[in-house]
Design a protein around this motif. Sequence first.
Motif, mmCIF file in Angstrom:
data_model
loop_
_atom_site.group_PDB
_atom_site.id
_atom_site.type_symbol
_atom_site.label_atom_id
_atom_site.label_comp_id
_atom_site.label_asym_id
_atom_site.label_seq_id
_atom_site.Cartn_x
_atom_site.Cartn_y
_atom_site.Cartn_z
ATOM 1 N N SER A 87 0.833 -1.203 0.000
ATOM 2 C CA SER A 87 0.000 0.000 0.000
ATOM 3 C C SER A 87 0.868 1.252 0.000
ATOM 4 O O SER A 87 2.065 1.206 0.334
ATOM 5 N N VAL A 88 0.255 2.368 -0.360
ATOM 6 C CA VAL A 88 0.965 3.646 -0.346
ATOM 7 C C VAL A 88 1.485 3.945 1.056
ATOM 8 O O VAL A 88 2.631 4.353 1.233
ATOM 9 N N ARG A 89 0.663 3.705 2.080
ATOM 10 C CA ARG A 89 1.102 3.976 3.454
ATOM 11 C C ARG A 89 2.272 3.080 3.835
ATOM 12 O O ARG A 89 3.212 3.530 4.502
ATOM 13 N N VAL A 114 5.273 4.639 2.299
ATOM 14 C CA VAL A 114 5.626 5.883 3.004
ATOM 15 C C VAL A 114 6.352 5.568 4.296
ATOM 16 O O VAL A 114 7.399 6.161 4.608
ATOM 17 N N TRP A 172 3.345 12.391 7.006
ATOM 18 C CA TRP A 172 3.158 11.234 6.139
ATOM 19 C C TRP A 172 1.944 11.362 5.206
ATOM 20 O O TRP A 172 2.018 10.920 4.057
ATOM 21 N N GLU A 213 2.259 10.845 1.175
ATOM 22 C CA GLU A 213 1.483 9.886 0.393
ATOM 23 C C GLU A 213 1.180 10.418 -1.007
ATOM 24 O O GLU A 213 1.125 9.648 -1.975
ATOM 25 N N ASN A 248 2.242 8.384 -4.271
ATOM 26 C CA ASN A 248 1.267 8.031 -5.305
ATOM 27 C C ASN A 248 1.806 8.368 -6.695
ATOM 28 O O ASN A 248 1.687 7.576 -7.637
#
Length: 261
Positions: free
Chosen positions: A228-230, A233, A245, A249, A253
């Motif tokens: 995932s993006v998180r 990050v 954060w 993101e 992305n």
Amino acid sequence: MTTVHPAYAQLRRVTDIASVMLENNPGMMTLDGTNTWILRAPGSDEFVVVDPGDNDEEHLQRVAGVGAVALVLITHRHFDHTGGVSRFHELTSAPVRSVSPEFLRGSGTTLVDGELIEVAGLRLRIVATPGHTADSVSIVIENEGSVLTGDTILGRGTTVLDDSDGDLGDYLASLRALIELGDGRTVLPGHGPELPDLQEISKHYLAHREERLDQVRAALVSLGDSASVRDVVEHVYSDVDPKLWPVAEKSVNVQLAYLRR
């Protein structure tokens, strides 16, 4: 005593031609606030305003009060630069020019990459620098060589790429275009203090972006392509305050979109 950044609610002279009025709208995305640049050629009674700011009546009144405004230019679409466009046009009747048609006012026409605008004794060259947003431009003051960079290059920190229409490939190309303008050019950014050398800071930005991109590649190897993006990050931006954060993101992305193309 010479004023230095940040200096709110006053016109601070930066070069022989460019002065700045710092809007009192500090925040996570605006740093100390939005810089409204006010350009005046020696001997001229007219001004060019770059990025009037958001819809802040006191700020707009102060900027309009500098004198006769011949033209308004917009570096990119974000509200902290454009929210006050309509009200500023009411106050000054000055035409407004931008890449995006939604901000055109009066007799203002769309900005074109490479065009030279001659107005009020100024010679202003438009350089398309998309990446932060699709419509971002920088403006070279040919009279003295300084460059207004909008949010493409900031006075401190690094630029967040808008994940709604920002593009990393475009941004890297824009940084290279700014490097090619040569050294010794003063940077007049959309946020933060002025900087002494556009080429030097552009090279720094380019190296930073390429380093982050390598880190994202490495994160995908470690975490898997479905991360995932998180997750990315937290892996890549461990050196950044977690409060930032959500902002990071956006850039991740854009970086993932670039890599997955």
